[in-house]
Design a protein around this motif. Structure first.
Motif: not given
Length: 127
Positions: A14-19, A21-23, A46-51, A58-64
């Motif tokens: 659940t901590r990963a999910l909250r992270y 969300e923060e990102q 979530v599966h896609w983000v983890r992949a 990076s999370s910044k690249a993923i967000v974009g």
């Protein structure tokens, strides 16, 4: 789905999910009691983000990139970024394959040594 259900289904904490969300990688709606509720696509997201994380983004690249992934609509800049990430991953795959091949050589040499032949004989035969 509630946070615990998504976490269990996606194999994350659940901590990963909250992270996420923060990102800005995942979103939820809060109930009147403050509990997070996710839509049906959250587990797949979530599966896609983890992949993508596993591929080194990076999370910044993923967000974009996520809007393009989910809608299929991309700007020229997004297409360039996606292509650059693909090229970087292709290079990693080539490097990993070369490392795997070298490990195969070392394993073969070690097996030959265990069978009474020297590593040098096996390396010479492999060349």
């Amino acid at each position: 789905m509630r946070i615990g259900e998504v976490a269990a289904a996606a194999g994350v904490s659940t901590r990963a999910l909250r992270y996420y969300e923060e990102q800005g990688l995942l979103s939820s709606v809060r109930s009147t009691s403050g509990q997070r509720h996710y839509d049906a696509g959250a587990v797949e997201r979530v599966h896609w983000v983890r992949a993508l994380y596993a591929a080194g983004l990076s999370s910044k690249a993923i967000v974009g990139l996520l809007p393009c992934v989910h809608t299929g609509v991309a700007t020229e800049e997004m297409i360039g970024q996606l292509s650059a990430e693909r090229d970087r991953i292709d290079a990693q795959v080539r490097e990993l394959a070369a490392t795997r091949d070298r490990l195969d050589d070392v394993i073969a040499a070690a097996r030959a040594t265990a069978a009474g032949r020297s590593c040098t004989d096996v390396e010479a035969a492999a060349s």
